[in-house]
Design an enzyme around this catalytic site. Structure first.
Site, PDB file in Angstrom:
ATOM      1  N   LYS A  38       9.227  -7.197  -6.558  1.00 39.01           N
ATOM      2  CA  LYS A  38       8.225  -8.258  -6.683  1.00 39.01           C
ATOM      3  C   LYS A  38       8.656  -9.482  -5.866  1.00 39.01           C
ATOM      4  O   LYS A  38       9.826  -9.602  -5.467  1.00 39.01           O
ATOM      5  CB  LYS A  38       8.050  -8.601  -8.162  1.00 39.01           C
ATOM      6  CG  LYS A  38       7.407  -7.471  -8.981  1.00 39.01           C
ATOM      7  CD  LYS A  38       7.199  -7.916 -10.433  1.00 39.01           C
ATOM      8  CE  LYS A  38       6.432  -6.882 -11.229  1.00 39.01           C
ATOM      9  NZ  LYS A  38       6.172  -7.353 -12.620  1.00 39.01           N
TER      10      LYS A  38
ATOM     11  N   TYR B 178      -3.016  -3.197 -11.200  1.00 44.25           N
ATOM     12  CA  TYR B 178      -2.933  -3.708 -12.576  1.00 44.25           C
ATOM     13  C   TYR B 178      -4.252  -3.562 -13.345  1.00 44.25           C
ATOM     14  O   TYR B 178      -4.492  -4.291 -14.311  1.00 44.25           O
ATOM     15  CB  TYR B 178      -2.492  -5.171 -12.561  1.00 44.25           C
ATOM     16  CG  TYR B 178      -1.012  -5.358 -12.292  1.00 44.25           C
ATOM     17  CD1 TYR B 178      -0.050  -4.729 -13.093  1.00 44.25           C
ATOM     18  CD2 TYR B 178      -0.569  -6.178 -11.259  1.00 44.25           C
ATOM     19  CE1 TYR B 178       1.307  -4.907 -12.864  1.00 44.25           C
ATOM     20  CE2 TYR B 178       0.798  -6.362 -11.020  1.00 44.25           C
ATOM     21  CZ  TYR B 178       1.723  -5.724 -11.836  1.00 44.25           C
ATOM     22  OH  TYR B 178       3.079  -5.914 -11.618  1.00 44.25           O
TER      23      TYR B 178
ATOM     24  N   PHE C 225      -2.972 -13.157 -19.128  1.00 48.86           N
ATOM     25  CA  PHE C 225      -2.088 -13.457 -18.002  1.00 48.86           C
ATOM     26  C   PHE C 225      -2.504 -12.748 -16.721  1.00 48.86           C
ATOM     27  O   PHE C 225      -1.846 -12.879 -15.694  1.00 48.86           O
ATOM     28  CB  PHE C 225      -0.628 -13.113 -18.354  1.00 48.86           C
ATOM     29  CG  PHE C 225      -0.398 -11.689 -18.807  1.00 48.86           C
ATOM     30  CD1 PHE C 225      -0.273 -10.653 -17.895  1.00 48.86           C
ATOM     31  CD2 PHE C 225      -0.317 -11.388 -20.164  1.00 48.86           C
ATOM     32  CE1 PHE C 225      -0.072  -9.342 -18.317  1.00 48.86           C
ATOM     33  CE2 PHE C 225      -0.118 -10.070 -20.597  1.00 48.86           C
ATOM     34  CZ  PHE C 225       0.001  -9.055 -19.657  1.00 48.86           C
TER      35      PHE C 225
ATOM     36  N   ARG D 285      13.012   3.221 -15.440  1.00 49.64           N
ATOM     37  CA  ARG D 285      12.679   2.231 -16.476  1.00 49.64           C
ATOM     38  C   ARG D 285      13.945   1.732 -17.182  1.00 49.64           C
ATOM     39  O   ARG D 285      14.034   0.559 -17.546  1.00 49.64           O
ATOM     40  CB  ARG D 285      11.711   2.833 -17.501  1.00 49.64           C
ATOM     41  CG  ARG D 285      10.318   3.104 -16.966  1.00 49.64           C
ATOM     42  CD  ARG D 285       9.515   1.871 -16.659  1.00 49.64           C
ATOM     43  NE  ARG D 285       9.186   1.092 -17.819  1.00 49.64           N
ATOM     44  CZ  ARG D 285       8.249   0.128 -17.822  1.00 49.64           C
ATOM     45  NH1 ARG D 285       7.559  -0.155 -16.711  1.00 49.64           N
ATOM     46  NH2 ARG D 285       8.012  -0.567 -18.888  1.00 49.64           N
TER      47      ARG D 285
ATOM     48  N   THR E  20      10.039  -5.327 -20.314  1.00 50.53           N
ATOM     49  CA  THR E  20       9.057  -6.145 -19.587  1.00 50.53           C
ATOM     50  C   THR E  20       9.376  -7.639 -19.683  1.00 50.53           C
ATOM     51  O   THR E  20       9.334  -8.361 -18.681  1.00 50.53           O
ATOM     52  CB  THR E  20       7.648  -5.885 -20.176  1.00 50.53           C
ATOM     53  OG1 THR E  20       7.383  -4.493 -20.089  1.00 50.53           O
ATOM     54  CG2 THR E  20       6.590  -6.684 -19.436  1.00 50.53           C
TER      55      THR E  20
ATOM     56  N   ARG F  62      16.135  -6.565 -14.970  1.00 52.69           N
ATOM     57  CA  ARG F  62      15.401  -7.686 -15.561  1.00 52.69           C
ATOM     58  C   ARG F  62      16.275  -8.527 -16.478  1.00 52.69           C
ATOM     59  O   ARG F  62      16.136  -9.752 -16.533  1.00 52.69           O
ATOM     60  CB  ARG F  62      14.188  -7.143 -16.310  1.00 52.69           C
ATOM     61  CG  ARG F  62      13.096  -6.631 -15.363  1.00 52.69           C
ATOM     62  CD  ARG F  62      12.029  -5.869 -16.124  1.00 52.69           C
ATOM     63  NE  ARG F  62      10.848  -5.615 -15.313  1.00 52.69           N
ATOM     64  CZ  ARG F  62       9.818  -4.891 -15.742  1.00 52.69           C
ATOM     65  NH1 ARG F  62       9.828  -4.353 -16.954  1.00 52.69           N
ATOM     66  NH2 ARG F  62       8.765  -4.702 -14.957  1.00 52.69           N
TER      67      ARG F  62
ATOM     68  N   ASN G 283       9.945 -10.847 -13.436  1.00 54.13           N
ATOM     69  CA  ASN G 283      10.860  -9.784 -13.864  1.00 54.13           C
ATOM     70  C   ASN G 283      11.285  -8.859 -12.720  1.00 54.13           C
ATOM     71  O   ASN G 283      11.679  -7.725 -12.941  1.00 54.13           O
ATOM     72  CB  ASN G 283      10.287  -9.029 -15.072  1.00 54.13           C
ATOM     73  CG  ASN G 283       8.912  -8.453 -14.799  1.00 54.13           C
ATOM     74  OD1 ASN G 283       8.479  -8.386 -13.657  1.00 54.13           O
ATOM     75  ND2 ASN G 283       8.236  -8.029 -15.853  1.00 54.13           N
TER      76      ASN G 283
ATOM     77  N   HIS H 126       8.659  -3.957 -10.341  1.00 54.38           N
ATOM     78  CA  HIS H 126       7.732  -3.083 -11.064  1.00 54.38           C
ATOM     79  C   HIS H 126       8.305  -1.685 -11.045  1.00 54.38           C
ATOM     80  O   HIS H 126       8.837  -1.249 -10.023  1.00 54.38           O
ATOM     81  CB  HIS H 126       6.357  -3.070 -10.379  1.00 54.38           C
ATOM     82  CG  HIS H 126       5.468  -1.972 -10.913  1.00 54.38           C
ATOM     83  ND1 HIS H 126       4.753  -2.125 -12.068  1.00 54.38           N
ATOM     84  CD2 HIS H 126       5.249  -0.709 -10.484  1.00 54.38           C
ATOM     85  CE1 HIS H 126       4.104  -0.988 -12.326  1.00 54.38           C
ATOM     86  NE2 HIS H 126       4.385  -0.119 -11.372  1.00 54.38           N
TER      87      HIS H 126
ATOM     88  N   GLU I  18      -0.066   5.426  -9.337  1.00 57.96           N
ATOM     89  CA  GLU I  18       0.488   4.324  -8.539  1.00 57.96           C
ATOM     90  C   GLU I  18       1.088   4.818  -7.212  1.00 57.96           C
ATOM     91  O   GLU I  18       0.917   4.157  -6.181  1.00 57.96           O
ATOM     92  CB  GLU I  18       1.546   3.580  -9.361  1.00 57.96           C
ATOM     93  CG  GLU I  18       0.919   2.838 -10.546  1.00 57.96           C
ATOM     94  CD  GLU I  18       1.945   2.266 -11.515  1.00 57.96           C
ATOM     95  OE1 GLU I  18       3.163   2.421 -11.275  1.00 57.96           O
ATOM     96  OE2 GLU I  18       1.514   1.672 -12.523  1.00 57.96           O
TER      97      GLU I  18
HETATM   98  P1  IDP Z   1       5.973  -3.350 -17.175  1.00 57.47           P
HETATM   99  O1  IDP Z   1       6.014  -4.071 -15.830  1.00 57.47           O
HETATM  100  O2  IDP Z   1       7.290  -3.430 -17.889  1.00 57.47           O
HETATM  101  O3  IDP Z   1       5.457  -1.939 -17.059  1.00 57.47           O
HETATM  102  P2  IDP Z   1       3.346  -4.051 -18.267  1.00 57.47           P
HETATM  103  O4  IDP Z   1       3.028  -4.183 -19.725  1.00 57.47           O
HETATM  104  O5  IDP Z   1       2.831  -2.870 -17.540  1.00 57.47           O
HETATM  105  O6  IDP Z   1       4.943  -4.132 -18.114  1.00 57.47           O
HETATM  106  O7  IDP Z   1       2.858  -5.398 -17.565  1.00 57.47           O
HETATM  107  C1  IDP Z   1       2.827  -5.489 -16.173  1.00 57.47           C
HETATM  108  C2  IDP Z   1       3.341  -6.853 -15.759  1.00 57.47           C
HETATM  109  O8  IDP Z   1       2.520  -7.870 -16.346  1.00 57.47           O
HETATM  110  C3  IDP Z   1       4.758  -7.201 -16.257  1.00 57.47           C
HETATM  111  O9  IDP Z   1       5.773  -6.643 -15.458  1.00 57.47           O
HETATM  112  C4  IDP Z   1       4.727  -8.698 -16.173  1.00 57.47           C
HETATM  113  O10 IDP Z   1       4.874  -9.142 -14.805  1.00 57.47           O
HETATM  114  C5  IDP Z   1       3.310  -9.005 -16.643  1.00 57.47           C
HETATM  115  N1  IDP Z   1       3.275  -9.247 -18.083  1.00 57.47           N
HETATM  116  C6  IDP Z   1       3.205  -8.309 -19.069  1.00 57.47           C
HETATM  117  N2  IDP Z   1       3.158  -8.878 -20.289  1.00 57.47           N
HETATM  118  C7  IDP Z   1       3.194 -10.213 -20.068  1.00 57.47           C
HETATM  119  C8  IDP Z   1       3.149 -11.351 -20.943  1.00 57.47           C
HETATM  120  O11 IDP Z   1       3.092 -11.247 -22.175  1.00 57.47           O
HETATM  121  N3  IDP Z   1       3.205 -12.566 -20.345  1.00 57.47           N
HETATM  122  C9  IDP Z   1       3.282 -12.735 -18.989  1.00 57.47           C
HETATM  123  N4  IDP Z   1       3.304 -11.701 -18.138  1.00 57.47           N
HETATM  124  C10 IDP Z   1       3.258 -10.455 -18.666  1.00 57.47           C
HETATM  125 MG    MG Z   2       3.592  -1.141 -16.681  1.00 55.58          MG
END
Ligand code: IDP
Ligand code: MG
Length: 153
Positions: free
Chosen positions: A11, A51, A59, A94, A100, A111, A125, A128, A139
């Site tokens: 990212k 996304y 968000f 992962r 996350t 992360r 973070n 991805h 993806e």
């Molecule tokens: P992941 O990246 O661990 O798979 P996902 O739930 O798929 O997590 O969410 C995608 C991305 O959305 C996260 O990596 C993060 O950048 C953002 N994100 C997810 N949940 C939150 C939140 O509660 N607040 C702010 N950003 C979030």
């Molecule tokens: Mg995800």
């Protein structure tokens, strides 16, 4: 366990903070094989498609700005996209990635070591990584053409 392929994106915060080599080093150490890599200029439509499952989250608008490099000064929207292949590749990636929420990510994960939450609540973070088999298939196909991925040996 069958051989899997999974998508990793470094990212914009990872790029800006010069973490690219470190991320690749951690993934190398997991024993997975890097089978595709390219710099991508992330269009708004690609970001939204990537996304799509989060489009109803509060968000979401910031997430699109984040992945397009708008928070980190990348006017060309650059991101490094990678495909890793191997046994259990999705779960292994992962695990190296961590949770996350960077404040909840285990110490030593990418992360957990390098992520942060900005004062306005944006998760930064670093990478991805596809969450499950269905996400990974969707993806990888969204970001790469089949001929851009090394054939299975
Ligand atoms: P992941 O990246 O661990 O798979 P996902 O739930 O798929 O997590 O969410 C995608 C991305 O959305 C996260 O990596 C993060 O950048 C953002 N994100 C997810 N949940 C939150 C939140 O509660 N607040 C702010 N950003 C979030
Ligand atoms: Mg995800």
């Amino acid at each position: 366990m069958a051989t899997e392929e999974t998508l990793v994106l470094i990212k914009p915060d990872g790029n800006k903070r010069r973490l690219t080599g470190l991320v690749i080093d951690r993934l190398d150490a997991s024993g997975l094989e890097l089978v595709a890599a390219k710099m991508v200029s992330v269009s708004e439509s690609l970001a939204k498609e990537h996304y799509a499952l989060l489009s109803d989250k509060p968000f979401f608008p910031n997430l699109i700005r984040y992945i397009r490099g708008e928070f980190h000064g990348f006017k060309d929207h650059r991101i490094l996209a990678l495909v890793y292949r191997g046994e259990n590749a999705i779960k292994k990636t992962r695990e190296v990635t961590g949770a996350t929420n960077p404040e909840q990510a285990a110490p030593g994960t990418i992360r957990g070591s390098f992520g942060r939450i900005t004062t306005d609540g944006q998760f930064e973070n670093v990478i991805h990584a596809s969450g499950d088999a269905a996400d990974a298939a969707r993806e990888v196909a969204l970001w790469f053409k089949p001929e851009e991925i090394l054939p299975r040996g």
